[in-house]
Design an enzyme around this catalytic site. Sequence first.
Site, PDB file in Angstrom:
ATOM      1  N   GLY A 213     -25.998   0.049 -18.108  1.00 44.16           N
ATOM      2  CA  GLY A 213     -26.628  -0.438 -19.338  1.00 44.16           C
ATOM      3  C   GLY A 213     -26.293   0.398 -20.557  1.00 44.16           C
ATOM      4  N   ILE A 214     -27.297   0.576 -21.401  1.00 45.87           N
ATOM      5  CA  ILE A 214     -27.095   1.267 -22.671  1.00 45.87           C
ATOM      6  C   ILE A 214     -26.662   2.717 -22.441  1.00 45.87           C
ATOM      7  CG2 ILE A 214     -28.303   2.091 -24.733  1.00 45.87           C
ATOM      8  CD1 ILE A 214     -30.026  -0.491 -24.587  1.00 45.87           C
ATOM      9  N   ASP A 233     -29.054  10.236 -13.742  1.00 45.63           N
ATOM     10  CA  ASP A 233     -29.840   9.047 -13.376  1.00 45.63           C
ATOM     11  C   ASP A 233     -30.557   9.343 -12.066  1.00 45.63           C
ATOM     12  OD1 ASP A 233     -30.713   6.198 -12.980  1.00 45.63           O
ATOM     13  OD2 ASP A 233     -29.315   5.867 -14.628  1.00 45.63           O
ATOM     14  N   ALA A 281     -33.186   7.107 -20.543  1.00 45.13           N
ATOM     15  CA  ALA A 281     -33.827   6.507 -19.359  1.00 45.13           C
ATOM     16  C   ALA A 281     -35.126   5.827 -19.772  1.00 45.13           C
ATOM     17  CB  ALA A 281     -34.109   7.590 -18.316  1.00 45.13           C
ATOM     18  N   GLY A 282     -35.339   4.636 -19.257  1.00 44.46           N
ATOM     19  CA  GLY A 282     -36.573   3.928 -19.611  1.00 44.46           C
ATOM     20  C   GLY A 282     -36.838   2.832 -18.603  1.00 44.46           C
ATOM     21  N   LEU A 289     -52.805  -6.242 -20.440  1.00 45.54           N
ATOM     22  CA  LEU A 289     -53.703  -5.105 -20.213  1.00 45.54           C
ATOM     23  C   LEU A 289     -54.796  -5.450 -19.205  1.00 45.54           C
ATOM     24  CD1 LEU A 289     -54.439  -2.188 -20.969  1.00 45.54           C
ATOM     25  CD2 LEU A 289     -55.870  -3.113 -22.792  1.00 45.54           C
ATOM     26  N   ALA A 290     -55.339  -6.673 -19.309  1.00 44.61           N
ATOM     27  CA  ALA A 290     -56.440  -7.069 -18.424  1.00 44.61           C
ATOM     28  C   ALA A 290     -55.999  -7.072 -16.959  1.00 44.61           C
ATOM     29  CB  ALA A 290     -56.950  -8.449 -18.825  1.00 44.61           C
ATOM     30  N   ASN A 291     -54.690  -7.239 -16.712  1.00 44.79           N
ATOM     31  CA  ASN A 291     -54.177  -7.293 -15.330  1.00 44.79           C
ATOM     32  C   ASN A 291     -53.408  -6.035 -14.933  1.00 44.79           C
ATOM     33  OD1 ASN A 291     -55.067  -9.971 -15.264  1.00 44.79           O
ATOM     34  ND2 ASN A 291     -53.155 -10.678 -16.196  1.00 44.79           N
ATOM     35  N   TYR A 345     -45.519  -0.236 -22.361  1.00 48.57           N
ATOM     36  CA  TYR A 345     -44.158   0.025 -22.860  1.00 48.57           C
ATOM     37  C   TYR A 345     -44.176   0.296 -24.377  1.00 48.57           C
ATOM     38  CZ  TYR A 345     -39.154  -0.899 -23.641  1.00 48.57           C
ATOM     39  OH  TYR A 345     -37.823  -0.804 -23.994  1.00 48.57           O
TER      40      TYR A 345
HETATM   41  N1  LIG Z   1     -31.986  -3.675 -23.313  1.00 51.89           N
HETATM   42  C1  LIG Z   1     -32.730  -3.793 -24.396  1.00 51.89           C
HETATM   43  O1  LIG Z   1     -32.746  -4.862 -25.025  1.00 51.89           O
HETATM   44  C2  LIG Z   1     -33.585  -2.651 -24.887  1.00 51.89           C
HETATM   45  C3  LIG Z   1     -34.356  -2.863 -26.023  1.00 51.89           C
HETATM   46  C4  LIG Z   1     -35.132  -1.826 -26.511  1.00 51.89           C
HETATM   47  C5  LIG Z   1     -35.109  -0.581 -25.897  1.00 51.89           C
HETATM   48  N2  LIG Z   1     -34.369  -0.408 -24.778  1.00 51.89           N
HETATM   49  C6  LIG Z   1     -34.407   0.933 -24.164  1.00 51.89           C
HETATM   50  O2  LIG Z   1     -33.086   1.419 -23.982  1.00 51.89           O
HETATM   51  C7  LIG Z   1     -33.026   2.254 -22.836  1.00 51.89           C
HETATM   52  C8  LIG Z   1     -31.948   1.754 -21.886  1.00 51.89           C
HETATM   53  O3  LIG Z   1     -32.236   0.407 -21.553  1.00 51.89           O
HETATM   54  P1  LIG Z   1     -31.285  -0.525 -20.641  1.00 51.89           P
HETATM   55  O4  LIG Z   1     -31.469  -1.893 -21.127  1.00 51.89           O
HETATM   56  O5  LIG Z   1     -29.921   0.060 -20.580  1.00 51.89           O
HETATM   57  O6  LIG Z   1     -32.063  -0.381 -19.254  1.00 51.89           O
HETATM   58  P2  LIG Z   1     -31.507  -0.328 -17.759  1.00 51.89           P
HETATM   59  O7  LIG Z   1     -32.685  -0.655 -16.892  1.00 51.89           O
HETATM   60  O8  LIG Z   1     -30.266  -1.152 -17.603  1.00 51.89           O
HETATM   61  O9  LIG Z   1     -31.109   1.207 -17.587  1.00 51.89           O
HETATM   62  C9  LIG Z   1     -32.067   2.234 -17.557  1.00 51.89           C
HETATM   63  C10 LIG Z   1     -31.549   3.364 -16.692  1.00 51.89           C
HETATM   64  O10 LIG Z   1     -32.553   4.384 -16.673  1.00 51.89           O
HETATM   65  C11 LIG Z   1     -32.630   4.883 -15.342  1.00 51.89           C
HETATM   66  N3  LIG Z   1     -33.935   5.497 -15.070  1.00 51.89           N
HETATM   67  C12 LIG Z   1     -35.127   4.869 -14.942  1.00 51.89           C
HETATM   68  N4  LIG Z   1     -36.075   5.770 -14.623  1.00 51.89           N
HETATM   69  C13 LIG Z   1     -35.473   6.981 -14.537  1.00 51.89           C
HETATM   70  C14 LIG Z   1     -35.940   8.294 -14.227  1.00 51.89           C
HETATM   71  N5  LIG Z   1     -37.206   8.526 -13.902  1.00 51.89           N
HETATM   72  N6  LIG Z   1     -35.047   9.309 -14.232  1.00 51.89           N
HETATM   73  C15 LIG Z   1     -33.748   9.079 -14.521  1.00 51.89           C
HETATM   74  N7  LIG Z   1     -33.255   7.861 -14.829  1.00 51.89           N
HETATM   75  C16 LIG Z   1     -34.110   6.812 -14.834  1.00 51.89           C
HETATM   76  C17 LIG Z   1     -32.419   3.634 -14.479  1.00 51.89           C
HETATM   77  O11 LIG Z   1     -32.065   3.978 -13.136  1.00 51.89           O
HETATM   78  C18 LIG Z   1     -31.311   2.916 -15.228  1.00 51.89           C
HETATM   79  O12 LIG Z   1     -30.018   3.293 -14.805  1.00 51.89           O
HETATM   80  C19 LIG Z   1     -34.440   2.252 -22.232  1.00 51.89           C
HETATM   81  O13 LIG Z   1     -35.149   3.379 -22.699  1.00 51.89           O
HETATM   82  C20 LIG Z   1     -35.028   0.969 -22.785  1.00 51.89           C
HETATM   83  O14 LIG Z   1     -36.434   1.026 -22.843  1.00 51.89           O
HETATM   84  C21 LIG Z   1     -33.601  -1.406 -24.258  1.00 51.89           C
END
Ligand SMILES: NC(=O)c1ccc[n+]([C@@H]2O[C@H](COP(=O)([O-])OP(=O)(O)OC[C@H]3O[C@@H](n4cnc5c(N)ncnc54)[C@H](O)[C@@H]3O)[C@@H](O)[C@H]2O)c1
Length: 440
Positions: A213-214, A233, A281-282, A289-291, A345
């Site tokens: 991903g990103i 990761d 990482a995210g 919230l209620a659930n 989130y």
């Molecule tokens: N895709 C979008 O449209 C979008 C929009 C807003 C914000 N974001 C943010 O951008 C970031 C990347 O998003 P993405 O779309 O590439 O997500 P994704 O799920 O494709 O990749 C996230 C990566 O983080 C890793 N990760 C999760 N928990 C971890 C931990 N505890 N320790 C180490 N690594 C961990 C996962 O294994 C995964 O490889 C995130 O923070 C996400 O919240 C994404």
Amino acid sequence: MADRYLHLTGTAPGRFLTRRLGLPQPVPLRRWSREAPGLDGPLLHLTAGESAIGGELAKVLAATGLPVELRAARPAGIVLDATGVASARGLAQVHAALHPVVRSLAPGGRIVVIGAPPSSEDHHQAAAQQALEGFVRSLGKEAGRGSTAQLLRLPAGAAPTVAESTLRFLLSPRSAYVSGQVIELTAAAPEPVADPDAPLAGRTALVTGAARGIGASVASVLARDGARVVVLDVPGAQNDLVRTADRLGATALPLDITAPDAAARIAAAAPDGLDVLVHNAGITRDRRLANMPAERWAQVVEVNLDSVLRTTDELLASGTVNRGGRIVATASIAGIAGNDGQTNYAASKAGIIGLVRSLGPRAAAEHGVTVNAVAPGFIETKMTAAVPFLIREAGRRMNSLSQGGLPVDVAETVAWFAQPGSAAVNGQVLRVCGQSLLGA
Ligand SMILES: NC(=O)c1ccc[n+]([C@@H]2O[C@H](COP(=O)([O-])OP(=O)(O)OC[C@H]3O[C@@H](n4cnc5c(N)ncnc54)[C@H](O)[C@@H]3O)[C@@H](O)[C@H]2O)c1
């Protein structure tokens, strides 16, 4: 996931049909490539009334490599120096400068208005400079054909050279999915860059969540810019992580960022310290919230916010983040606009914004380190591919560019924050969202 609608509007019958139906007309955005790294055409330099920063800006614009002109039939970029606009009447100069030329901007063009921070002592100046924000945000919505508009504020008395790295970014294909943004610079002098094609040469960068991903894209762009990269990761993503590392000549660090010894293990993986630390990482665990059980709440806050706070504190305190270092965290437009089913989130991502704004100035003063955040909008990744069709389509179209962004759009923004030349970019939250209507 392929954006079929974008392909459809790229064909003559598709364009005809969607225009008749009054549907959005996205145009394919041009991103950076080695073959075509810059905008395709001249840069028009305009001034509204009397500039407050003088002739120095011309030198900085020349340093972007674009041919700068005071008149151009079809500019690829327009920079309007509005630093001297200090009254409501003065705003007429903004209209007078841009009204005759805005129609001639080439497709995929860039408009950057340079302003000054609104004064707390002169409410006429403050009104006029704040007015530029509404002006630029409207211009971003009007621009069309893949063009963008931003407001860049220079602090009073700062040398325009503080803006060089930011102008290079905004006046290039690297900022294709950034529009309607306000960036406020500090007066911190840029550090010299020996090779503009490899601004991160000799620097070490660590990116969390980089298996896919990103994060994988951020790692790739930082490596392109010359950095030695460590990709981190969770151990469960090791196969993807090693593949990413091999592709980039990077070092893989399989580690859960929430582990109690995470900061110590990061420090051990970077014996010469870190120059760039990207918290990417995210996770999402959506429920209203209620659930929402307490564990879902806690998991998201732990990964997205608490581990970021903890590792940042420890890596700064241990001196692992070198002087001149750059910390970049990842927020989201959900943290600005809020989102149904995402109280956990959105809270975590709004927390990132609080962290960046508070720590940025102190980290600069105490450690010589900047702290900024990128706030992505709808980016085409596995995360958004999992979103139901109708919500996904709405997410894609509800922005000024009528399409989703790509991971590389976020990555280019992180790379701009990471540059040695970006010392004046601190405490900023830049949305990479195509000027999404959400939280606008
Ligand atoms: N895709 C979008 O449209 C979008 C929009 C807003 C914000 N974001 C943010 O951008 C970031 C990347 O998003 P993405 O779309 O590439 O997500 P994704 O799920 O494709 O990749 C996230 C990566 O983080 C890793 N990760 C999760 N928990 C971890 C931990 N505890 N320790 C180490 N690594 C961990 C996962 O294994 C995964 O490889 C995130 O923070 C996400 O919240 C994404």
